[in-house]
Design an enzyme around this catalytic site. Structure first.
Site, PDB file in Angstrom:
ATOM      1  NE  ARG A  15      49.704  44.368  38.249  1.00 48.38           N
ATOM      2  CZ  ARG A  15      49.610  43.196  38.875  1.00 48.38           C
ATOM      3  NH1 ARG A  15      50.563  42.776  39.680  1.00 48.38           N
ATOM      4  NH2 ARG A  15      48.559  42.432  38.697  1.00 48.38           N
ATOM      5  CG  HIS A  48      53.501  40.877  36.984  1.00 51.52           C
ATOM      6  ND1 HIS A  48      54.217  41.689  37.833  1.00 51.52           N
ATOM      7  CD2 HIS A  48      54.413  40.073  36.372  1.00 51.52           C
ATOM      8  CE1 HIS A  48      55.501  41.387  37.734  1.00 51.52           C
ATOM      9  NE2 HIS A  48      55.653  40.419  36.862  1.00 51.52           N
ATOM     10  CE1 TYR A  80      46.859  39.791  40.702  1.00 52.84           C
ATOM     11  CE2 TYR A  80      47.333  37.782  39.477  1.00 52.84           C
ATOM     12  CZ  TYR A  80      47.474  39.144  39.642  1.00 52.84           C
ATOM     13  OH  TYR A  80      48.219  39.858  38.740  1.00 52.84           O
TER      14      TYR A  80
END
Ligand SMILES: Cc1ncc(C[n+]2csc(CCOP(=O)(O)OP(=O)(O)O)c2C)c(N)n1
Ligand SMILES: Cc1ncc(C[n+]2csc(CCOP(=O)(O)OP(=O)(O)O)c2C)c(N)n1
Ligand SMILES: [Mg+2]
Ligand SMILES: [Mg+2]
Lengths: 325, 361, 325, 361
Positions: free
Chosen positions: D256, D260, D269
């Site tokens: 990805r 998100h 993160y």
């Protein structure tokens, strides 16, 4: 005292409880490294470490099921469910297990899990990031259900929830996570369950609300005041246990009631409150009880502003109530 | 994969059991198994006589239950399904307390709140059972994580059936256990049936044990009619868990001789031949032969054991039947630690109804 | 016309629907070879074969999830959940998916699944084989909820449910599965949703009930009649859609209402009905509305006879209501 | 077990793909991937500008999505998660309909009921998405069983992420599919993250594909940045399903690139280095190189394709922005096939509020 937003107050409440009691831990999706998708758990991993702040796999069943096991063993887990809309994979654990452990074991196994979860509309979340289904939990014997509408209550009720000996559903009105701020006492200052909060004194009509509907009700009361109608606004905040006495007393005084919530009307929490008032304050009622609520449809996206109760609708209902009786 | 019938793990194969049972322990185990079987037999009759309302038999599963319990420490926590009478007895739960629960009288620690077989005993670290299938599995994992956090050197053991492997909590529980390396033993009693659904229709995997691989740990198949084999598998799993090597799934292959419960008629779905086939490896008989061969048991001694067991059952039953019923208003207790005003009001309403003779306890 | 018990009527209804429409199929735990733990599906496997009668693995999530897929594809699945108490693993599929599929797709994907499940107490089932949580489903927009109390209604409402274009929760009062029997029309005779059934005409008080509480209410009415109190008994049977008009009309006539259900009182279905009546018939009410219900505790075992409403409690409440207003 | 990175099945290993893509099809696929990427890029900007409320990007997953869709027949049913724009485009869904949905206007087939990305198109057999993770998985299995019952020679394909393998419906769906040998393809796009949770913390199994064994069928790992590899794996799985050989789990390994969703900040993160590493196998670039090497694409031609795509995006957006909003009272529609009396009463109440100026649409 510190000026905080509602979500900051939640965060401070968690940190406070974790500092005071090493048995308190936090678990959920994205609560650790990410600090929670709404940042409610921001900084906790850093301060308390991986053993007390658990990033979990994507399973609400697992989150609540393991939290129950932890509570049975003597820890104080505070589980975060990312959105109330996503709590249903854990519903079996909540209604069959969490709510009934103390009861079914004859008191041998208390199960004091706190489940925190953001709920409600007004953030353009559409069908699955907006729902208010508090009534499911209120109807489930064995669960306490509280909903703060101010930063002080967010922290104070959360601290009470964490030290409670029973399971608590702690629903956070995400729409006002950041839009509402206020003074919050420092330290371990708790707000007791079972007491409604009088937001505004009034004599002509009682408006009952909770969560993000409290500011809406207050706004309506302002409008009404300008028209010469004196509305009392009560923040129920503790749905289970409910401050029935305060509700009844208010209606005995005003003779009129308007109940406001975001949830669908049919079998919503307002039904219980209306039924209660019709039972205990029937002879005081000068007009039918009005419910200003979400409609009995799923939650829409583009039209959420028309679906959700707003101050105009609340004021209108209050006005009608005052006129009709 | 398609791994065979003994062990499905290749990651780090469980080493041989550290210890085995002494002759005295074997005999003790046998006594517990006989007591379990005798209770079962009596309870089926009691249910037909209407003296207890319902019963879930465990006959055929005694070696699995007692063998597992024997391999545990008294501090380990048990998260049972509803068929683990052998475990309860092996943990030292008294028969009388069990009968109190079957009857739901004032001696029942759960205060008559649940159907027979849904008992729990905090003292024996035997968590109170519920009916929904599988829910205890994630709970056992949570308790194991909590125990580790508290630095308690224990494991948690959760019991469930072949049917429960299809439950949500099986998936979540094993996954969490794998991720957190929880000191949990997943003890599956594959008794070949989930009510009327045979094992092959429950899932297409060759064994249930191999499902552990999906969660990154090992599964072991064990002959659940062989007390010592079960003991060994559990002892190994326990040692691994305590050594920080994570959870184990144990599939104990057994057979449910009786009906699923007293509400069930197994003739609708299975053959007598199948039952007869499995009776050949009746775990109680197997252990009896083992003990006899070792010279520790003979027919007269065995008869005595059975009579003692039946006597014990009768005494416990009679004591339980003599015990007074639960207090009428006690069903209002334990909803919360302290009753809410609403519960107090409802109890007052109830008391008034009793007083007025409307409701007759 | 054939004399049948309630559970036999369910069985005949299923067979009738399956004979008429090859798209109807049945799935659930033990529904095939075993004929259902209550024998509601007895004989269906033999008549319709494995493709139309599916014994499923032990997963309510799977049962309802696959049923939804079948319905989307054009079949008419009738899913059995063995006990209402065990429906919660499927709760996510029911409230998030089933109830909202038509809505969220703008009408593109109707989802006509019927979920049949026995519910209620009185069979010594204890905590997990006795519950009545119809309110959860009634509060969920997009679900219809019906509950028969007679064999004729069991078959007639089930046939309606199966041909309905929307999801239907079909709750069966297991306590009267065999204890109640009656004449049932042969063939495809349907009972429409949304109409209450007048069980007994009366003038002094309206008693509202459904499921196994209908015979209890009738028995209470007998008692009351002997005392000179004329009670009207109404079987609501269709909770969603609800026959509000019938309820309001009855109370406008009698001026008094007693609502009876087994479920816990707080936020139970009775709350909605009471709220409705307090809204629409307030000025007709001569006395507070009484709710005779289960208490707000989990369901007990040994003491279930004290927990469940019985005729004496209903009669008592009706009497009080008549006296007080 | 611990099977490696390519195929975890030993039961009956999938045979080589029956067919492969023609050069023309490859170019078509490339165009779809470019269109998908261009839409993504535009939408991230639109969200920042407040012109759409939210967006879930799919950049990095185009080869997996388009490769999978290409291997299907138009009659196969798609059960998407929320990130499958490449599938929608490959199925022939028009960009304009997509933008109508992003805006929630009167052209939106879902009538403005859901957040952006939660679309559905009955005509393209693309079932309307929902947000709860995993729920589409069991539904796809049910639809596959239904299709077989109706003797329709189709498969159902369900899309989900690495995170969704932890969901209840993953477990139930794969188990039911195994038991009933449902003609379903489980297409997992393992994009390495579930919001902030890395794949290794989601589950301890070495691959996600091997989880299929727990349900008695095969799992395959495929390089999801390689269009043809994906195509081959899906074509094989489809042929097997139609031949009655049951379901397949395909794990397409992708990354990805973006956040998100537009609500997410991935810097909290993950590292830039990780993103850079995966960008080396950007699926769009990979296919471009493949086509260039085969002489089917050169830089000018590629520029033209991109310009055409961006132009198409702009036109679709503008058309959607011109389209009138949904009707105010339309949120009362489609709760049921026909409104209940209560819904009619509520709509009347709403109409009156509008009339009286209390509510302002
Ligand atoms: C969630 C749920 N669904 C259904 C049931 C009804 N039920 C009780 S026991 C049982 C079969 C359990 O089979 P298994 O797990 O193999 O255990 P066994 O009874 O064979 O020991 C079923 C379906 C239940 N208790 N819970
Ligand atoms: C049941 C449920 N829990 C939580 C969420 C919130 N959520 C949305 S997407 C997501 C991560 C999904 O990860 P994955 O399945 O890997 O898909 P990806 O987004 O990476 O494509 C989470 C936790 C949700 N939508 N549904
Ligand atoms: Mg079994
Ligand atoms: Mg992912």
């Amino acid at each position: 005292m510190t000026e905080l937003t509602l979500v900051q107050a939640v965060n401070r409440g968690l940190a406070e409880a974790m500092r005071r009691d090493p048995n308190v831990l936090v678990l959920g999706e994205d609560v650790g490294v990410n600090g929670g998708v709404f940042r409610a758990t921001d900084g906790l991993l850093k301060e308390f470490g991986e053993e007390r702040v658990l990033d979990t796999p994507l399973s609400e069943t697992g989150i609540v099921g393991t939290a129950i096991g932890m509570a049975l063993y003597g820890l104080k887990p505070v589980a975060e469910i990312q959105f109330l809309d996503f709590i249903y994979p854990a519903f079996d654990q909540i209604v069959s297990e969490l709510a009934k452990f103390r009861y079914r074991s004859g008191g041998q196994y208390p199960c004091p899990v706190v489940i925190r979860t953001p709920y409600g509309g007004g953030i353009k979340g559409g069908l699955y990031h907006s729902q208010s289904t508090e009534a499911y939990f209120c109807h489930t014997a064995g669960l306490k259900v509280v909903i703060p509408s101010t930063p002080a209550d967010a922290k104070g009720l959360l601290l009470t929830a964490i030290q409670d000996e029973d399971p608590v559903m702690f629903l956070e009105p995400k729409r006002i996570y950041r839009s509402v701020s206020g003074e919050v006492p420092d330290g371990d200052v708790r707000v007791p369950f079972g007491r409604a909060r009088l937001v505004r004194d009034g004599t002509d009509v009682s408006i009952f609300a909770y969560g993000a509907m409290v500011p809406v009700a207050s706004e309506a009361a302002d409008t009404l005041a300008a028209e010469g109608i004196s509305a009392e606004v009560i923040d129920l905040r503790s749905l289970v246990p409910l401050d029935e006495a305060a509700a009844v007393a208010s209606v005995e005084k005003t003779g009129r009631a308007v109940i406001v919530h975001e949830a669908a009307r049919f079998c919503g929490f307002g039904a219980e409150l209306a039924a209660l008032l019709a039972e205990k304050a029937l002879y005081s009622l000068k007009a039918p009880i009005a419910r200003v609520t979400g409609y009995d449809t799923p939650f829409p996206y583009a039209l959420e502003h028309l679906y959700l109760p707003n101050a105009a609708r609340v004021a209108h209902a209050a006005r009608e109530t005052v006129r009709s009786g | 994969m398609n791994s065979g019938a003994s062990s499905t793990g290749t990651r780090s194969p469980p080493s041989a059991p550290a210890v085995s049972l002494t002759p005295a322990e074997l005999l003790e185990s046998y006594k517990t198994m006989v007591l379990s079987r005798a209770t079962d037999e009596r309870c089926l009759t009691l249910q037909r006589q209407g003296r207890i309302g319902f019963y879930v038999p465990a006959s055929g599963q005694e070696a699995a239950q007692v063998g597992c319990a024997r391999a545990l420490s008294g501090d380990d926590w048990i998260f049972p399904a509803y068929r683990e009478i052998g475990v309860a007895l092996a943990r030292g739960v008294s028969l009388e307390r069990l009968f109190d629960q079957f009857i739901g009288n004032s001696g029942d620690l759960s205060k008559g709140r649940q159907m027979p077989n849904h008992y729990g005993f905090r003292e024996q670290r035997f968590v109170t059972a519920s009916s929904p299938i599988g829910t205890q599995i994630t709970q056992a994992v949570g308790a194991a994580i909590a125990a580790r956090r508290k630095r308690d050197p224990i494991v948690t053991v959760t019991f469930f059936g072949d049917g429960a492997t299809s439950s949500n909590d099986f998936h979540a529980g094993l996954n969490f256990a794998g991720v957190y390396r929880a000191p949990t033993i997943f003890f599956c009693q594959n008794n070949q049936w989930a009510i009327s659904l045979p094992r092959e229709k429950q899932t297409r995997s060759a064994t249930l044990a191999e499902k552990a691989h999906a969660y990154g740990f090992d599964g072991v198949v064990v002959d659940g009619t062989d007390l010592e084999a079960v003991y060994g598998a559990v002892a190994t799993a326990r040692a691994r868990a305590l050594a920080g090597q994570g959870p184990t799934l144990i599939e104990a292959q057994v057979y449910r001789f009786g009906p699923h419960s007293t509400s069930d008629d197994p003739h609708r779905y299975r053959t007598d031949a199948e039952v007869a086939h499995w009776k050949e490896t009746d775990p109680v008989q197997r252990l009896k032969q083992r003990l006899s061969a070792a010279g520790q048991l003979d027919e007269p001694r065995d008869q005595m054991l059975w009579e003692a067991a039946r006597g014990e059952v009768s005494r416990a039953l009679e004591a339980a039947e003599r015990r007074p019923p639960v207090e009428p208003a006690s069903f209002f207790d334990d909803v919360f630690a302290r009753p809410t005003p609403r519960l107090e009001a409802e109890r007052a309403e109830f008391d008034a109804l009793v007083q007025q003779g409307v409701v007759k306890p």
